[in-house]
Structures are given as C-alpha cells and as structure tokens.
Design a protein around this motif. Sequence first.
Motif, short mmCIF file in Angstrom:
data_model
loop_
_atom_site.label_atom_id
_atom_site.label_comp_id
_atom_site.label_asym_id
_atom_site.label_seq_id
_atom_site.Cartn_x
_atom_site.Cartn_y
_atom_site.Cartn_z
N CYS A 21 0.85 -1.18 0.00
CA CYS A 21 0.00 0.00 0.00
C CYS A 21 0.89 1.24 0.00
N HIS A 26 -2.57 0.49 -4.57
CA HIS A 26 -2.22 -0.87 -4.15
C HIS A 26 -1.48 -1.61 -5.25
N CYS A 59 -4.08 -1.54 6.16
CA CYS A 59 -3.84 -0.18 5.69
C CYS A 59 -5.13 0.59 5.88
N HIS A 61 -7.12 1.54 3.87
CA HIS A 61 -8.15 1.16 2.91
C HIS A 61 -8.87 -0.11 3.34
ZN LIG Z 1 -4.08 0.59 1.28
#
Ligand SMILES: [Zn+2]
Length: 298
Positions: A21, A26, A59, A61
């Motif tokens: 990441c 990504h 991460c 996300h």
């Molecule tokens: Zn990420």
Amino acid sequence: MLPKFRKNPIHHYPDGNVVLCVGHEHFRVHASIFRASSSFFDGFFSGNGKETVSHSVRCEHGDPKTDTGETDRKVIATVQLPGKNSKEVEMLLSTLYLHTEMEITWENVEPILKLADEYGFPRILAKCDQLLRRDIGNKPLEVLILADRYRLPKAFNASSALVLHDYAKISRRPEYKQLSLETRVELQAVRLRYLDGIEELSQQSAWANVKFNHPSCPANHFQHFNNQRSTGSLATLPLKQDFTGCQCCQQPDCTKAKIKRLKVALGMSDEPVIVEDKKYYLYIELAEPIKKKSPFSA
Ligand SMILES: [Zn+2]
Ligand SMILES: [Zn+2]
C-alpha cells in the motif's frame, strides 16, 4: 466508508498474495519473488520483522482479506510503505518483474537506487551499478555522487580515480558539494598526498637510496622525473608503466624500482582500477556496503 484506493495498472496481479500500500495505490505482488530478491522482505516474511510489523497489518483502505477490492483469501500480508511515491515503487517493480523489465537509465536510476538500497534488492543494485560504470567516462562526478550516496563499491572506486585524475577542474563544479563530507575529505587527502609526493620526488635526495643497477641510474631517473614534471605529463594519471628497461642501464627491474618509488611517494595503490582499458593507481577504496537495519525499526 473506507477511503478509495487505486489498483496499480501494471503490478496488480490477481494471483499475488501480498499487497503493498503506497499512498492511495495498491500493488498486488508475490511473496516468493520478494523473499528471493530482497533482504528486507526475506526477513519480513521469515518472521524477523515481527517485532515491528505484523503480517496482517491493515492499511487505511481496510483489510484486503475482506475489502471488496481484494476479496479472496490469498493475500497473506499488507505492507504499507509510508512516505513512498507510487510511481517510483512502480519503477522498482518493473525492474524486478521480468516481463516488464524496464531499462534503468540516468532519468530513473536515482529513485530506483534509493528504494533498492532501502529495502535491500542486491540484483537491482548491481544493475544500477552496471549502468553507472558504463557511463563513468562521461560523468565521473555524477557517478561518484550516486555511488557515494548508495555505497556502490565498484562504481565508487572507479569514479573516484577519474575524479582525482581531473581533480582541479571537477572539484570546482557546484555539484561537487553533493558528495558526502567524508568522501570530499578523503579525495582532498589523497590529492594532497599525491602533490606532496611530487614535491618530494623533485629533490635529488629522494632518489639516492633506491637500489638501482648502475651508479648513474638514480640521477637519470631523477632527471627523467623532473622532465616529465616540467612538461606536465606527470600530472596525468594513469601512470605509464614502461617496463622495456631503464634508459640508463637498460634493465627492466630498474624501471620497476622507479615505479615502486613513485607509488610509495605518491600514495598509489598496487592494484589498479581499470576504466576503459586505462589503469588508474590513484583512487579511494570503498568497502562492501554495511548491512542495514530494517527501515521499519526505530
Ligand atoms: Zn491501502
Ligand atoms: Zn637503471
């Protein structure tokens, strides 16, 4: 809602099992390739990095194991590379993955070197070293700056020889200050020793105790040295090794004794560095790079 991420268009492999990441991008890559190519990732996946980074670190996300973007169960780890530029990570991966093998050029070598150095990719470092040494004749200072910054011993030794060869001119260039202080101090010390040696050898007494074959050999070598000095050809390294014989006694070993005297006084190395078929005896040696700590440890 979780922030959105972008899949890197080149290095997001559906069968990859590791997510890198970088910012909001990504990369989905293969642990086996990273373990085989990088000392950092080898340590990371074999558990040496456990104290600092957990394998399933999320991460921002979301966990790729559950995130809609990375649904399957193949992903074994998400590795965040904080503060890195995704374009530069993409370039590193494009030199690593053979199907996209990208040519390393002067335009991209520095960011690739920086990442390859930080995460310990020896094969990529060697490729960068190869590029630098290829262009060493045209850009000795540029090569020395990068070899100094990223501890590349071969490129460092060879480029330092060329910089010393043309020291008076090159050391005045503004980029010269990009060299580390340590390297600048060493270059200056080697150069001063060389100049002191020339002064020393300009005295007849400096030749008196050298073992030569004929009583007039020392005076002859001294004379020859001063002739070379006055015509300026002495300041030109590489040293010309003429083993055809001393001009006075015609013996090759007498010439060898003279070369030895020069090398000792001028601080020249016994093992030359060869650049484009020329042998350079004056250079700084850089030892093999020291193994770095993980960039994730404090
Ligand atoms: Zn990420
Ligand atoms: Zn002789």
